[in-house]
Write a protein that holds these residues in place. Structure first.
Motif, short mmCIF file in Angstrom:
data_model
loop_
_atom_site.label_atom_id
_atom_site.label_comp_id
_atom_site.label_asym_id
_atom_site.label_seq_id
_atom_site.Cartn_x
_atom_site.Cartn_y
_atom_site.Cartn_z
N VAL A 127 6.66 -3.72 2.43
CA VAL A 127 5.54 -4.52 1.91
C VAL A 127 5.98 -5.16 0.61
N GLY A 128 5.50 -6.36 0.37
CA GLY A 128 5.86 -7.08 -0.84
C GLY A 128 5.19 -6.45 -2.07
N PRO A 129 5.62 -6.86 -3.28
CA PRO A 129 5.02 -6.35 -4.51
C PRO A 129 3.51 -6.57 -4.49
N GLY A 130 2.76 -5.57 -5.00
CA GLY A 130 1.30 -5.68 -5.01
C GLY A 130 0.68 -4.33 -4.76
N PRO A 131 -0.63 -4.30 -4.54
CA PRO A 131 -1.35 -3.02 -4.38
C PRO A 131 -0.81 -2.19 -3.22
N ALA A 132 -0.43 -2.83 -2.10
CA ALA A 132 0.05 -2.06 -0.94
C ALA A 132 1.36 -1.34 -1.28
N LEU A 141 -0.89 1.68 8.68
CA LEU A 141 -1.78 1.15 7.64
C LEU A 141 -1.07 1.08 6.28
N LEU A 142 -0.17 2.05 6.05
CA LEU A 142 0.54 2.06 4.76
C LEU A 142 1.44 0.83 4.59
N VAL A 143 1.98 0.32 5.68
CA VAL A 143 2.88 -0.84 5.57
C VAL A 143 2.19 -2.13 6.02
N THR A 144 0.86 -2.12 6.01
CA THR A 144 0.10 -3.33 6.36
C THR A 144 -0.67 -3.74 5.11
N GLU A 145 -0.40 -4.94 4.60
CA GLU A 145 -0.95 -5.30 3.29
C GLU A 145 -2.44 -5.54 3.33
N GLU A 146 -2.95 -6.11 4.45
CA GLU A 146 -4.39 -6.37 4.56
C GLU A 146 -5.01 -5.31 5.46
N PRO A 147 -6.31 -5.03 5.30
CA PRO A 147 -7.00 -4.12 6.23
C PRO A 147 -6.80 -4.59 7.67
N ALA A 180 -4.38 6.26 -0.70
CA ALA A 180 -3.22 7.08 -1.06
C ALA A 180 -3.59 8.55 -1.20
N GLY A 181 -4.75 8.96 -0.64
CA GLY A 181 -5.30 10.29 -0.94
C GLY A 181 -4.76 11.43 -0.12
N ILE A 182 -3.45 11.64 -0.09
CA ILE A 182 -2.96 12.74 0.73
C ILE A 182 -3.23 14.12 0.12
N GLU A 183 -3.74 14.15 -1.12
CA GLU A 183 -4.05 15.46 -1.72
C GLU A 183 -5.02 16.28 -0.88
N SER A 184 -6.03 15.62 -0.31
CA SER A 184 -7.02 16.39 0.45
C SER A 184 -6.39 17.04 1.68
N LEU A 185 -5.42 16.33 2.25
CA LEU A 185 -4.72 16.88 3.41
C LEU A 185 -3.90 18.11 3.01
N LEU A 186 -3.18 17.99 1.89
CA LEU A 186 -2.37 19.11 1.42
C LEU A 186 -3.28 20.26 0.99
N ALA A 187 -4.40 19.93 0.34
CA ALA A 187 -5.32 20.99 -0.09
C ALA A 187 -5.88 21.74 1.12
N ALA A 188 -6.18 21.03 2.19
CA ALA A 188 -6.69 21.68 3.40
C ALA A 188 -5.62 22.56 4.02
N SER A 189 -4.39 22.07 3.97
CA SER A 189 -3.29 22.85 4.51
C SER A 189 -3.08 24.14 3.71
N HIS A 190 -3.25 24.05 2.37
CA HIS A 190 -3.16 25.24 1.52
C HIS A 190 -4.28 26.22 1.81
#
Lengths: 157, 157
Positions: A113-118, B33-39, B86-96
């Motif tokens: 992904v390019g620079p930016g929020p993503a 979704l992580l490598v897609t800049e737009e929804p 970017a909220g993977i904390e909840s996943l890790l917290a559930a795993s803990h």
């Protein structure tokens, strides 16, 4: 009562090791060995867990390769006895190595992904995964330093 | 070339999240979704991953419930757009939390063997599992303190 507690202990070990990618049957065999004071035969393990002898053999080979169990041949007999070891470090280390490979693959994708929020979001997620594996590794090396293997000679005079 | 790298990134995220007990398809949707800049729309996700729209819906519901994705309704349309968070904390917290429950079950079993080498071995194993989850927890709380949620207001004047 004690049989119920033993059974539920064995299931919990199976569940826990399944989260480190060991098959559930293998984790249950390890659980059984942990609460068995004397080395156990394949037949005794199979009977208690309701598994086939073949399934127990496979599980024991896996435990042996992870350093979680030791196979003790009986002189003059084809019978084998199996004993748990406390060496779960190798299992955790393998799990870390696997996670590191995956995280390296994620880092390779940082420029997908390019620079930016993503891109910031992606770096954030990769950083958290990676930090998570780092502290696990630190914990593992501390534990390795502190723990003297059973049977290791005491280095102190 | 870039399509191949994108594909392999998505597979790696699927593999990594599978080790935290998420179904592989769900992890792959998160990777996409992580490598897609737009929804992205459900249709676009289904087409790229070769999944049915139903399978993508299920995956998105799981991601949403873990705080890993946000569903954005489109006014005047039944179409939904999906965006990674970017909220993977909840996943890790559930795993803990899951690991802690299992470790509590193991501690309950500490007296299933009498005093002696088997009991020491058992305590050793439980201690290592337990320490492992403890450091993971510490890491998670540090990361939660350091990280400002996207959209959270900066508390500094």
């Amino acid at each position: 009562m004690s049989a119920t507690r033993r059974h539920s202990f064995i299931t919990s070990v199976g569940d826990l090791l399944a989260s480190w990618n060991l098959p559930h049957a293998t984790g249950r065999v390890y659980g059984l060995l942990l609460v068995t004071e004397e080395p156990a035969s394949l037949d005794a393990i199979a009977a208690e867990l309701g598994l086939s002898k073949g399934a127990v053999s496979t599980a024991v080979r896996q435990l042996d390769s992870w350093g979680l169990a030791r196979v003790i041949p009986q002189p003059g007999s084809r019978r084998l006895l199996i004993e748990a070891t406390a060496g779960i470090e190798s299992l955790l280390a393998a799990s870390h190595a696997r996670a590191r490979t995956l995280i390296a693959a994620l880092r390779d994708g940082e420029d997908l992904v390019g620079p930016g929020p993503a891109q910031e979001r992606l770096r954030d997620v990769i950083g958290l995964f990676s930090g998570y594996v780092d502290v696990g590794d630190q914990m593992l090396s501390t534990s390795r330093r502190q723990r003297r293997e059973p049977g290791a000679r005491d280095p102190r005079p």
